[in-house]
Write a protein that holds these residues in place. Sequence first.
Motif, PDB file in Angstrom:
ATOM      1  N   ASP A 160      73.028  74.180 -22.433  1.00 39.34           N
ATOM      2  CA  ASP A 160      74.064  74.144 -21.405  1.00 39.34           C
ATOM      3  C   ASP A 160      75.095  73.080 -21.732  1.00 39.34           C
ATOM      4  O   ASP A 160      76.305  73.269 -21.544  1.00 39.34           O
ATOM      5  CB  ASP A 160      73.443  73.848 -20.032  1.00 39.34           C
ATOM      6  CG  ASP A 160      72.457  74.926 -19.621  1.00 39.34           C
ATOM      7  OD1 ASP A 160      71.359  74.572 -19.147  1.00 39.34           O
ATOM      8  OD2 ASP A 160      72.791  76.115 -19.778  1.00 39.34           O
ATOM      9  N   PHE A 161      74.592  71.959 -22.224  1.00 35.96           N
ATOM     10  CA  PHE A 161      75.477  70.857 -22.579  1.00 35.96           C
ATOM     11  C   PHE A 161      76.422  71.294 -23.688  1.00 35.96           C
ATOM     12  O   PHE A 161      77.621  71.068 -23.655  1.00 35.96           O
ATOM     13  CB  PHE A 161      74.630  69.658 -23.018  1.00 35.96           C
ATOM     14  CG  PHE A 161      75.402  68.397 -23.320  1.00 35.96           C
ATOM     15  CD1 PHE A 161      75.199  67.716 -24.519  1.00 35.96           C
ATOM     16  CD2 PHE A 161      76.315  67.878 -22.416  1.00 35.96           C
ATOM     17  CE1 PHE A 161      75.906  66.539 -24.798  1.00 35.96           C
ATOM     18  CE2 PHE A 161      77.024  66.715 -22.693  1.00 35.96           C
ATOM     19  CZ  PHE A 161      76.815  66.039 -23.888  1.00 35.96           C
ATOM     20  N   LYS A 162      75.851  71.979 -24.660  1.00 36.56           N
ATOM     21  CA  LYS A 162      76.650  72.433 -25.805  1.00 36.56           C
ATOM     22  C   LYS A 162      77.733  73.381 -25.351  1.00 36.56           C
ATOM     23  O   LYS A 162      78.897  73.256 -25.742  1.00 36.56           O
ATOM     24  CB  LYS A 162      75.718  73.118 -26.811  1.00 36.56           C
ATOM     25  CG  LYS A 162      76.424  73.657 -28.012  1.00 36.56           C
ATOM     26  CD  LYS A 162      75.426  73.993 -29.121  1.00 36.56           C
ATOM     27  CE  LYS A 162      76.077  74.993 -30.066  1.00 36.56           C
ATOM     28  NZ  LYS A 162      75.495  76.331 -29.984  1.00 36.56           N
ATOM     29  N   ALA A 209      75.108  62.507 -23.730  1.00 32.71           N
ATOM     30  CA  ALA A 209      75.173  62.547 -25.195  1.00 32.71           C
ATOM     31  C   ALA A 209      74.206  61.550 -25.815  1.00 32.71           C
ATOM     32  O   ALA A 209      73.656  61.783 -26.887  1.00 32.71           O
ATOM     33  CB  ALA A 209      76.596  62.257 -25.647  1.00 32.71           C
ATOM     34  N   ASP A 210      73.979  60.432 -25.140  1.00 27.69           N
ATOM     35  CA  ASP A 210      73.075  59.416 -25.664  1.00 27.69           C
ATOM     36  C   ASP A 210      71.609  59.766 -25.437  1.00 27.69           C
ATOM     37  O   ASP A 210      70.725  59.161 -26.023  1.00 27.69           O
ATOM     38  CB  ASP A 210      73.345  58.064 -24.986  1.00 27.69           C
ATOM     39  CG  ASP A 210      74.656  57.459 -25.448  1.00 27.69           C
ATOM     40  OD1 ASP A 210      75.181  56.576 -24.741  1.00 27.69           O
ATOM     41  OD2 ASP A 210      75.159  57.877 -26.511  1.00 27.69           O
ATOM     42  N   HIS A 211      71.374  60.694 -24.547  1.00 31.42           N
ATOM     43  CA  HIS A 211      69.987  60.979 -24.188  1.00 31.42           C
ATOM     44  C   HIS A 211      69.352  61.894 -25.239  1.00 31.42           C
ATOM     45  O   HIS A 211      69.894  62.942 -25.553  1.00 31.42           O
ATOM     46  CB  HIS A 211      69.937  61.636 -22.811  1.00 31.42           C
ATOM     47  CG  HIS A 211      68.576  61.612 -22.201  1.00 31.42           C
ATOM     48  ND1 HIS A 211      67.548  62.412 -22.655  1.00 31.42           N
ATOM     49  CD2 HIS A 211      68.070  60.884 -21.183  1.00 31.42           C
ATOM     50  CE1 HIS A 211      66.455  62.178 -21.935  1.00 31.42           C
ATOM     51  NE2 HIS A 211      66.742  61.266 -21.027  1.00 31.42           N
ATOM     52  N   PRO A 212      68.199  61.485 -25.751  1.00 30.51           N
ATOM     53  CA  PRO A 212      67.588  62.239 -26.846  1.00 30.51           C
ATOM     54  C   PRO A 212      67.247  63.692 -26.491  1.00 30.51           C
ATOM     55  O   PRO A 212      67.305  64.569 -27.339  1.00 30.51           O
ATOM     56  CB  PRO A 212      66.331  61.440 -27.171  1.00 30.51           C
ATOM     57  CG  PRO A 212      66.102  60.550 -25.988  1.00 30.51           C
ATOM     58  CD  PRO A 212      67.423  60.312 -25.384  1.00 30.51           C
ATOM     59  N   ILE A 213      66.892  63.934 -25.261  1.00 28.41           N
ATOM     60  CA  ILE A 213      66.518  65.288 -24.885  1.00 28.41           C
ATOM     61  C   ILE A 213      67.702  66.033 -24.270  1.00 28.41           C
ATOM     62  O   ILE A 213      68.029  67.150 -24.667  1.00 28.41           O
ATOM     63  CB  ILE A 213      65.339  65.278 -23.898  1.00 28.41           C
ATOM     64  CG1 ILE A 213      64.121  64.650 -24.574  1.00 28.41           C
ATOM     65  CG2 ILE A 213      65.050  66.696 -23.417  1.00 28.41           C
ATOM     66  CD1 ILE A 213      62.891  64.595 -23.715  1.00 28.41           C
ATOM     67  N   LEU A 214      68.349  65.397 -23.342  1.00 36.45           N
ATOM     68  CA  LEU A 214      69.413  66.081 -22.618  1.00 36.45           C
ATOM     69  C   LEU A 214      70.550  66.505 -23.523  1.00 36.45           C
ATOM     70  O   LEU A 214      71.178  67.540 -23.314  1.00 36.45           O
ATOM     71  CB  LEU A 214      69.948  65.185 -21.485  1.00 36.45           C
ATOM     72  CG  LEU A 214      68.962  64.872 -20.357  1.00 36.45           C
ATOM     73  CD1 LEU A 214      69.579  63.898 -19.361  1.00 36.45           C
ATOM     74  CD2 LEU A 214      68.505  66.135 -19.645  1.00 36.45           C
ATOM     75  N   SER A 215      70.806  65.677 -24.541  1.00 36.38           N
ATOM     76  CA  SER A 215      71.947  65.995 -25.400  1.00 36.38           C
ATOM     77  C   SER A 215      71.707  67.254 -26.223  1.00 36.38           C
ATOM     78  O   SER A 215      72.627  67.817 -26.790  1.00 36.38           O
ATOM     79  CB  SER A 215      72.270  64.815 -26.322  1.00 36.38           C
ATOM     80  OG  SER A 215      71.181  64.575 -27.192  1.00 36.38           O
ATOM     81  N   CYS A 216      70.452  67.685 -26.275  1.00 39.12           N
ATOM     82  CA  CYS A 216      70.151  68.890 -27.038  1.00 39.12           C
ATOM     83  C   CYS A 216      70.216  70.144 -26.188  1.00 39.12           C
ATOM     84  O   CYS A 216      69.958  71.247 -26.668  1.00 39.12           O
ATOM     85  CB  CYS A 216      68.751  68.771 -27.650  1.00 39.12           C
ATOM     86  SG  CYS A 216      68.589  67.327 -28.708  1.00 39.12           S
ATOM     87  N   SER A 217      70.544  69.963 -24.952  1.00 42.70           N
ATOM     88  CA  SER A 217      70.564  71.104 -24.048  1.00 42.70           C
ATOM     89  C   SER A 217      71.642  72.107 -24.440  1.00 42.70           C
ATOM     90  O   SER A 217      72.763  71.739 -24.795  1.00 42.70           O
ATOM     91  CB  SER A 217      70.781  70.583 -22.617  1.00 42.70           C
ATOM     92  OG  SER A 217      71.541  71.496 -21.875  1.00 42.70           O
TER      93      SER A 217
END
Lengths: 445, 433
Positions: B184-186, B174-182
């Motif tokens: 899959d994450f959502k 969640a803190d990661h600027p790129i990964l949190s936009c994934s």
Amino acid sequence: MRQQHTTQEDMMADSGPKEVAVIGNTDLTSAELDNNIKNTMVEIEKGTSLLRKMEISVAEAEKRTGKNTVNMQEIYTVYLIETRPVDALTEGITPDSLWRRYSEFELLRNYLLVTYPFVVVAPLPEKRAEIVWHKLSADNMDPDFVERRRVGLENFLLRVASHPVLCNDNIFYIFLTEEKDWKEMVYETGFQAKADSRLKAVNAAFRVKNPDGRFTELKHYSDELQTVLSQLLRVRARVADRLYGVYKVHGNYGRVFSEWSAIEKEMGDGLQSAGHHMDAYAASVDDILEEEEHYADQLKEYLFYTDALRAVCRKHELTQFELEMVALDLACKKQQKEELVTGTVRTFSLKGMTSKLFGQETAEQREAKLQVLEQQLEEGEEAVKEKNTESDEFVKTAWVDIERFKDQKDRDLKEALISYAVMQISMCKKGIQVWTNAKECFNKM
Amino acid sequence: MSRTIDDVVSPTQTNTIPADISGQMLDLDEDDDFEVFSKDSTLADGSMFNASMQTSPGSMVNQCKFEEDEDGDSKDIFITVDNPESHVTAIETFITYRVLTKTTRSEFDNSEYEVRRRYQDFHWLKGKLEEAHSTLIVHPLPEKFVVKGMVERFNGDFIETRRKALHKFLNRIADHPILSCSEDFKVFLSAQAWELTTYKKQGPGFLSRMGETVRAVANSVRGVKNRPEEFTAIQEYVEDFSNKISSLDKVTQRIVKEQKEYLEELKEYGPTYTLWSGSEEELAEQLKGVAGCIERCCQETEEQVGHLSDTLVPVLHEYVLCAETLKAVLRRRDNIQAEFEAKNEALATKKVDRDALKVEIDKLEDRVEWANNALKGDWVRWQRSMRGDLKSAFLSTAEKNVDYYEKCLAVWETFLLSQRTEPSEETDRDNTS
């Protein structure tokens, strides 16, 4: 009334390699002495006629080699006993000194035990290191063990020298002052012959009917104390062992932090200095546990004292038993006389049987027997009187010494527990300091 | 849930502790070779060589900014993992955790989500993230299986430790600027269980993934030829860091073990003083006092060990896993470069359709550049959070230790005070007589 309190440290002599104990308060007048009967300090004063004259210390230990009784080479340790007149404190008058082996101390103690059976004689330090926390110090030649033994031997001498009765013993005095021929002198006293056989003592312990209740209680107490102190010392040693482990593992932090700091830029300094503190922390446990050994030694002394207590109880049982035996014998003889006089046989006896079988005795025979019995009765009465006196004397003198011992024990152990608390406090303070320093270093990371 | 010593100190613990620990006891000062056992459980995720996923630089524009973002200030997504529950089916038993999300991000339809997820799901998420962003540093998951086969997967402490690690995992993403936009994450955070199952089934099939992996392995065998210096430096650092952090992990676990053994002995020590007090008159009070002090110190020691286990041990363990992640990331970067280099060589030697190959090579070159930049950026970010995490963990440990000693100090000082007042009563008596 001003009292000059001597501290327990003087008595315990556990405060350093060359500590010399002086108990020499000359301020008290005899009137004050009488007034202070209850004051335990005074009981020491009364007994310190020896310590008033001389300082005693066990100053050094040395290794010697020699041939033992079976003509084999052996290495043993000798201890230097130094004595010095009290007045010569200030100037550099060299003390008189002589060397003694542990076995000679044992001989002295055995002599004292036999010669003064009503005294609770101070114990010697361990012959072999038994309850140890660190396997290394189980070695008799280990310098730490030797050092602690030196302290223990000095303590023993001071205990004897400050005992109101023992301090006056000549053999003890010569032990301190003349190296040669002392052994011969001890043997010449014939004390070994006076020693009660163990078998006799055990027998008496089983068969005695009316021992003084206080001694029975004391015996139970000494058994309890022995059990509980053994256990306490064992657990303490294990705790110390574990504590050692905890501290020493932190030393690894020191090493790894140092290595890690080499590859870090921002964190390097913080890590490096934190590492040093971890090393310091790991190293600090050695001193902490060394101090605790002194505490353990204080407890051990009282653990070994329980043997001396039991010895006094045994002696009481023996004298009481012997008294009971002569009293029984007397009662027997009285009864025999009565039977002879009245001609009745009240209890079954071989005599009764034989007289029934072979006929009554003549009047002269009876008269002769009566004479013998009368004589025996007289002797018996004497014996009972003697034994009674002996027993009473023993109970009296023993109980005085037991009270002295109890007071000494309470004082010493109170001090020991306080010093233990002080040690714990010191350990905590060191811990606070190290980790506060480490925290500052981590802050800089 | 009662913790027993066996739960945590048993030899079935996750990390390898040298079996001959006793031999090291007295030699620790001279022990230069405090052995670093290699972690023999390579994370399954690390071998996900999905090097040729089509991620054009252009598609990155739509994603979130690549710059560092302020920690905490602009946090707009909050996740908690809690409430483990066990589920029993005909085939298996497993644990699910509640994942609660609160967010103000526009990509999410709602501002709050509550779902239940099992470890498998977290594992899937990690795999997807690494697929999509092969040279970004994804925070490690707690291990799938425990090395040396811990029997009780459903042991309370194990579940709690895992829960905390899963919580951290999601929050790092969640803190990661790129990964949190994934995407899959959502989906992970918001989809219901059956929705997630359906979603998982999409995407490149198993066989195509196989093909990728084979190619990736082939490339890695060839090796990269012109690795830029900075990545070599990073690799060397990661090697060293991995060693150091593994050592620290082992040392700390050893300390916990020793401390617990110390505590066990200490628990027996106090009662001997109480026992003794039963035989004494004058000394009884004092002995009971000492017993009381030791007991209170036991409690403090127990707390201190707990703190160590809860705070320092998990963090060090996490970074041991991180080191492995880093190694995997560097390998993947190398593979991307290796693939490019291979195609480049082919251009020079093989007789193929040059134009088509050229197009491919340009694409690969872009990929290399993008991968390198992604890694470089994330590397800086990772270092910062590593420093922050480790500093705060060690700081917290030091603080707790100070607190521990201060509390014990107070205990003994109180006792001493109670003792010292008595002698003064005696001297009063003497002075008046």
